[in-house]
Design an enzyme around this catalytic site. Sequence first.
Site, PDB file in Angstrom:
ATOM      1  N   PRO A   1     -53.942 -59.238 -79.075  1.00 14.18           N
ATOM      2  CA  PRO A   1     -54.614 -59.885 -80.400  1.00 14.18           C
ATOM      3  C   PRO A   1     -55.818 -60.856 -80.078  1.00 14.18           C
ATOM      4  O   PRO A   1     -55.660 -61.741 -79.400  1.00 14.18           O
ATOM      5  CB  PRO A   1     -53.283 -60.454 -81.315  1.00 14.18           C
ATOM      6  CG  PRO A   1     -52.455 -60.646 -79.843  1.00 14.18           C
ATOM      7  CD  PRO A   1     -52.412 -59.585 -79.058  1.00 14.18           C
ATOM      8  N   PRO A   2     -56.773 -60.773 -80.997  1.00 14.70           N
ATOM      9  CA  PRO A   2     -57.693 -61.744 -80.817  1.00 14.70           C
ATOM     10  C   PRO A   2     -56.963 -63.014 -81.281  1.00 14.70           C
ATOM     11  O   PRO A   2     -56.692 -63.116 -82.697  1.00 14.70           O
ATOM     12  CB  PRO A   2     -58.815 -61.144 -81.737  1.00 14.70           C
ATOM     13  CG  PRO A   2     -58.551 -59.786 -81.931  1.00 14.70           C
ATOM     14  CD  PRO A   2     -57.203 -59.817 -81.842  1.00 14.70           C
ATOM     15  N   CYS A   3     -56.581 -64.013 -80.581  1.00 13.29           N
ATOM     16  CA  CYS A   3     -55.920 -65.032 -81.036  1.00 13.29           C
ATOM     17  C   CYS A   3     -56.789 -66.404 -81.358  1.00 13.29           C
ATOM     18  O   CYS A   3     -57.137 -66.899 -80.658  1.00 13.29           O
ATOM     19  CB  CYS A   3     -54.812 -65.519 -79.938  1.00 13.29           C
ATOM     20  SG  CYS A   3     -53.392 -64.464 -79.870  1.00 13.29           S
ATOM     21  N   GLN A   4     -57.343 -66.236 -82.633  1.00 12.98           N
ATOM     22  CA  GLN A   4     -58.106 -67.362 -83.129  1.00 12.98           C
ATOM     23  C   GLN A   4     -57.329 -68.694 -83.186  1.00 12.98           C
ATOM     24  O   GLN A   4     -56.275 -68.931 -83.918  1.00 12.98           O
ATOM     25  CB  GLN A   4     -58.586 -67.210 -84.504  1.00 12.98           C
ATOM     26  CG  GLN A   4     -59.442 -68.289 -85.101  1.00 12.98           C
ATOM     27  CD  GLN A   4     -60.734 -68.245 -84.144  1.00 12.98           C
ATOM     28  OE1 GLN A   4     -61.375 -67.230 -83.757  1.00 12.98           O
ATOM     29  NE2 GLN A   4     -61.403 -69.628 -83.992  1.00 12.98           N
TER      30      GLN A   4
END
Length: 658
Positions: free
Chosen positions: A125-128
């Site tokens: 997951p793109p973990c901002q």
Amino acid sequence: MAKEKGAKNTYGVPLERSDNLKLDQHRHHCEPEDFGRWVQSGYGKDKRLAVDLFSGAGGLSLGLERAGWTTAAAVDFDQRARETHAANFPGMSLRVDLGDDVQRDEFVQRILDSGARIDLVAGGPPCQPFSRAGRSKIRHLVEYHNRDPHDLRKELWRAYVDVIERLLPRAVLMENVPDMGLSDDFSVIRIIEEKLESLGYVTQVRLVDAWNYRVPQHRKRLILLARRDGGGFEWGMPKKQTTLREAIGDLPVLDPQPLLPVGGRVCEYNEQQNPKLSPFAKEMRRKAPKGVVHDHMTRRVREDDFRIFTVMDSKTLYSELGEKLREDEKKFQRYDAEQFTDKYKKLDWEELSRTITAHIAKDGYWYIHPEETRTLTVREAARIQTFPDRFRFAGTRSDAFRQIGNAVPPLLGEAAARVLLPQAVPTRDKTVDKWPKLREELTRWAKEQRAGKQWYQFPSGRKMKPLGALVMAVLSGSKLQMKQLSNVMDEVAGHRELSQDIYLALLNAAPTVALRRRLEARLGSVVGKPEVWVNADSVLDHREAMGLKPAELALFRLLAGGDIMLVSQSALRVAARVQQNESHLTNRLTEGRLNLIKLLGAGRDAPVRMAAIRFIGENLCREKQPVCGSCPLSDYCPTRPQEDEGVEATFDVAVTTG
């Protein structure tokens, strides 16, 4: 031809766009409406099934496949990546925005309705990350403006955890870049771990060097593993590194010329001329069409680049090119050499490649071929990412480069997935189950200390206000006897503002002239100003006027209730001893931090635990003469260095505040 940003001149090549590759779907691909049948009586029947979230082109899916799973469903919002996945894998390949509640619900419900028993959920997951300022602002909005503290549904890592919570697979694999942890005190990783533990999983977070698993490039990845089957985490032994020559040295020579197309969709590949293929190359050629290699193509070579590529070697920096070019050729160096010191990188046959990233879709200057005057081709980039030659990428050349750069290297995915295979005889080290109890005990102890004489060492207590946190931060670094420190801190206990009377009392309580001067220098500018003391954020707004140093700011944030991970030698030592290793001495910024986040955890009580770890490290878990008898972690600490019998088993001796 547009002038390039940062460039001095306007050299270019003919504008071109490669053809758009259309791929047929995998023969065992299935549409959503057929998924139930695919699971119950089709290709997915009796197979170990996985779901790949944020799958991209399928690097992780391929790793899972190599380890023994079948990807039943893959999800990504990139249409070209979805087409690539659908062509190379069975099951569903869906374009779904997992950040959208409705779309995510439909996806999960379809899996549940099918009766599929999902063994593993994987993904990157793109973990901002939460910035410190962002976390503080959210907390302030929750406290003062009635904002829903869970109003963060668009963050995609939360969607990832939500799917896991609803499918409850036996195992979980999450992959991402290390910076997602370093940039926000690993808050996202800590939250995910704590949630998984609450669902019955044991977890491991590990920083992995991909080259240890035959990936021929410099690449570090953060891997989170979780399982709820009683098994442990046993990684395979590191493998011999694969050099760039072993990875791509067998691919056809392209003989690039300035301004002309380089390579093509289909190039001849003569197996007879490559009788001594490396084991890696043989593996990459398996199941590939005989006599040809696909997508061995890259951008045209500019005339100036052609000359620059010719004079470079693998050690040449862009800033050194002026020494290698003739006087009339220096115009070819069109970027500012001081600003772009490593703009170009020629690779070395006998070394690893530079990390392949999505930036390769924009230009290939970091990936110049070791011998030929060109940048890497799509096929070479795919090989370096460990995609086999049979694997094709939908879309244009740039689409392919982007998908390859965004992918998890399949061989790295395989190595991580194998750790999660079911174990005939569970081999889990029972110490992996200790963390929830350990953190609970640490929290209990910290709150007990906070209610007593050591209140000023911990956040969120009845006496600790932002003023107290600030004064304690200002005192950090000074070594005071406990009585001296208590005398100073008692002057601000429970007070919200720094009035003139409290300020004078602080100065009078200072036991030394040096400490008095420090208090005057830091606090003199904010005396009698109510607007400073509204909350922790308003105090931080005046940090420059007070001249607070970075270490003082960090301690203030922690004692004011911020979710701050204070990475100090003493805190790392505590975490390393509990983990029974020496990461505080050898790998402070990698394994050392991962040990610390395991001990720290997440949630509302994380700040009070961090303060406890800080206090224990500085006053109990000393490098020499540790006071184990007073440490709340002693029952969980397998190392327990030998105590000095002459040291009283109490921390009521002297207190180091920083």
